[in-house]
Design an enzyme around this catalytic site. Structure first.
Site, PDB file in Angstrom:
ATOM      1  N   CYS A  85     -17.244  -8.520   5.006  1.00 14.16           N
ATOM      2  CA  CYS A  85     -16.496  -7.307   4.706  1.00 14.16           C
ATOM      3  C   CYS A  85     -15.223  -7.665   3.944  1.00 14.16           C
ATOM      4  O   CYS A  85     -14.524  -8.612   4.315  1.00 14.16           O
ATOM      5  CB  CYS A  85     -16.136  -6.567   5.993  1.00 14.16           C
ATOM      6  SG  CYS A  85     -17.563  -6.211   7.053  1.00 14.16           S
ATOM      7  N   CYS A  96       0.062   0.802  10.293  1.00 11.10           N
ATOM      8  CA  CYS A  96      -0.323  -0.261   9.367  1.00 11.10           C
ATOM      9  C   CYS A  96       0.864  -1.044   8.806  1.00 11.10           C
ATOM     10  O   CYS A  96       1.756  -0.459   8.169  1.00 11.10           O
ATOM     11  CB  CYS A  96      -1.139   0.317   8.215  1.00 11.10           C
ATOM     12  SG  CYS A  96      -1.803  -0.958   7.116  1.00 11.10           S
ATOM     13  N   ARG A 148     -18.955  -1.310  16.768  1.00  8.40           N
ATOM     14  CA  ARG A 148     -18.201  -2.546  16.573  1.00  8.40           C
ATOM     15  C   ARG A 148     -16.923  -2.570  17.387  1.00  8.40           C
ATOM     16  O   ARG A 148     -16.071  -1.695  17.254  1.00  8.40           O
ATOM     17  CB  ARG A 148     -17.859  -2.758  15.095  1.00  8.40           C
ATOM     18  CG  ARG A 148     -17.073  -4.058  14.838  1.00  8.40           C
ATOM     19  CD  ARG A 148     -16.845  -4.305  13.375  1.00  8.40           C
ATOM     20  NE  ARG A 148     -18.104  -4.454  12.687  1.00  8.40           N
ATOM     21  CZ  ARG A 148     -18.393  -3.886  11.515  1.00  8.40           C
ATOM     22  NH1 ARG A 148     -17.494  -3.125  10.914  1.00  8.40           N
ATOM     23  NH2 ARG A 148     -19.555  -4.078  10.949  1.00  8.40           N
ATOM     24  N   CYS A 199     -19.865  -5.367   2.666  1.00  8.61           N
ATOM     25  CA  CYS A 199     -19.140  -4.162   3.037  1.00  8.61           C
ATOM     26  C   CYS A 199     -17.774  -4.230   2.375  1.00  8.61           C
ATOM     27  O   CYS A 199     -17.191  -5.315   2.263  1.00  8.61           O
ATOM     28  CB  CYS A 199     -18.996  -4.064   4.557  1.00  8.61           C
ATOM     29  SG  CYS A 199     -18.087  -2.595   5.124  1.00  8.61           S
ATOM     30  N   CYS A 252       0.320   5.271   6.705  1.00  7.39           N
ATOM     31  CA  CYS A 252      -0.323   5.174   8.014  1.00  7.39           C
ATOM     32  C   CYS A 252       0.627   4.494   8.999  1.00  7.39           C
ATOM     33  O   CYS A 252       1.054   3.359   8.779  1.00  7.39           O
ATOM     34  CB  CYS A 252      -1.618   4.384   7.907  1.00  7.39           C
ATOM     35  SG  CYS A 252      -2.745   4.964   6.602  1.00  7.39           S
ATOM     36  N   CYS A 309       0.843  -1.196   0.000  1.00  5.77           N
ATOM     37  CA  CYS A 309       0.000   0.000   0.000  1.00  5.77           C
ATOM     38  C   CYS A 309       0.883   1.253   0.000  1.00  5.77           C
ATOM     39  O   CYS A 309       1.830   1.363   0.785  1.00  5.77           O
ATOM     40  CB  CYS A 309      -0.903   0.012   1.227  1.00  5.77           C
ATOM     41  SG  CYS A 309      -2.016   1.446   1.281  1.00  5.77           S
ATOM     42  N   CYS A 335     -19.748   2.930   7.154  1.00  8.10           N
ATOM     43  CA  CYS A 335     -19.032   2.292   8.256  1.00  8.10           C
ATOM     44  C   CYS A 335     -17.805   3.155   8.519  1.00  8.10           C
ATOM     45  O   CYS A 335     -16.894   3.213   7.687  1.00  8.10           O
ATOM     46  CB  CYS A 335     -18.644   0.870   7.870  1.00  8.10           C
ATOM     47  SG  CYS A 335     -17.708  -0.018   9.133  1.00  8.10           S
TER      48      CYS A 335
END
Length: 352
Positions: free
Chosen positions: A101, A64, A264, A132, A61, A57, A192
């Site tokens: 998801c 991550c 959640r 999702c 972040c 990616c 979400c």
């Protein structure tokens, strides 16, 4: 609308801070009272999360392990075959999931990936599951296409407060995230959206994050609250652990601010004992991810969740589903349709 509790969208920072400052038992009582007015207090929504494309990616972040900017030991995986995703969805349904998801480690959804994504949505929907996806940033026309394919929810977390955000991510702005959420709403999908606690943020930042979510014109239908999983090789691998009671307080305040949203209990459950999870459910959490992994991090094993549910008297939230025979037929038809298609390619290439 349920009587006795109003759904507000004009929460002030001072009001939210005052909720955080309540004695713990008083805050829990208020959260549980609100929760019971909108939900069955013993029903928990069961979702399963599958990484359909892992690693490489371009985002930075700090939490991550999928980022190319960090040194986490993570094996990059190609975009999954559609039929493989559908087999995972069927297995999730068999284990009691009502929502499936799918997450891809992309900065944004590209045109070349769209056909595969749409096939996945249609196939999972044919199984009778809610769908999702989290695929990074979206353009307005992309959101419309996902909605037309039947996508129920789109996940796009704010992660933290706008003031603290730049300490965690620099490759996309806070406004970029808000714009994507706007496109999702305009396309008619459910939102979400939540955040991560324990990034090094202050309570003021947690208050600001919740204020942003609670002051949307429509509250997110799902609000995932993650507890930072400190992964070796990421900049936050040595971040101090967030106090358990502070995490539970944040859940309780979120329940009061967004009374009709599913709250959640997401990443970080592996490091929570049964007693902490029980308090989270008492604070108003009524949704979990079920299974052994959350994208790239560990999740409590299914058998452990079943045992905890039995101890607490909790049970899966019921949803209207297609019959098992219909779902099995739809799955076989979809797999047969995709059998000869080239749905396996290296999505890590040209990650931008």
């Amino acid at each position: 609308m349920t009587t006795g509790v109003s759904v507000r969208h004009n929460w002030q920072h001072a009001e939210i801070s005052a909720l955080f400052d309540l004695p713990f038992t008083e805050l829990m009582y208020r959260a549980q009272t609100v929760h019971r007015k909108f939900f069955d207090p013993n029903a928990v929504q069961i979702s399963t999360l599958l990484s359909i494309k892992t690693g490489a990616c371009p985002e930075d972040c700090k939490y991550c392990p999928q980022s190319i900017h960090h040194n986490a030991e993570l094996e990059t995986e190609k975009l999954m075959q559609v039929r493989a995703v559908l087999a995972e969805a069927q297995a999730a349904k068999t284990q009691g999931a009502s929502r499936f998801c799918m997450g891809a480690a992309w900065k944004h959804l590209r045109a070349k990936d769209m056909p595969y994504v749409l096939e996945m949505i249609q196939g999972v929907k044919a199984l009778g599951l809610e769908t999702c996806m989290t695929l990074g940033m979206l353009k307005a026309e992309q959101a419309q296409a996902l909605s037309a394919a039947g996508l129920d929810y789109y996940n796009h977390n704010l992660d933290t407060s706008e003031a603290f955000y730049g300490n965690i991510i620099t490759t996309r702005s806070y406004q970029d995230r808000l714009d994507t959420l706007g496109h999702v709403r305009a396309a008619g999908m459910k939102v979400c959206c939540g955040g991560i606690l324990g990034l090094g943020e202050s309570r003021t930042d947690r208050v600001s994050l919740l204020q942003t979510l609670a002051c949307f014109p429509e509250h997110p239908e799902s609000v995932p609250v993650n507890r930072l999983v400190r992964v070796e090789g990421t900049p936050l691998e040595d971040a101090p652990e967030l106090d358990a009671f502070e995490f539970i307080r944040t859940l309780a305040v979120a329940r009061i601010l967004m009374p009709a949203s599913h709250l959640r209990l997401s990443a970080g459950r592996t490091e929570m004992n049964e007693q902490m999870q029980a308090l989270c459910f008492m604070a108003g959490a009524n949704s979990i991810f079920y299974g052994d992994r959350l994208l790239t991090t560990e999740n409590p094993q299914a058998e452990a969740d079943k045992a905890l549910f039995a101890k607490l008297g909790l049970y899966p939230e019921a949803v209207e589903m297609a019959s098992d025979d219909d779902c099995e037929t739809a799955l076989m038809q979809r797999i047969a349709t995709e059998q000869d298609k080239a749905f396996f390619y290296n999505a890590a290439e040209s990650a931008q």
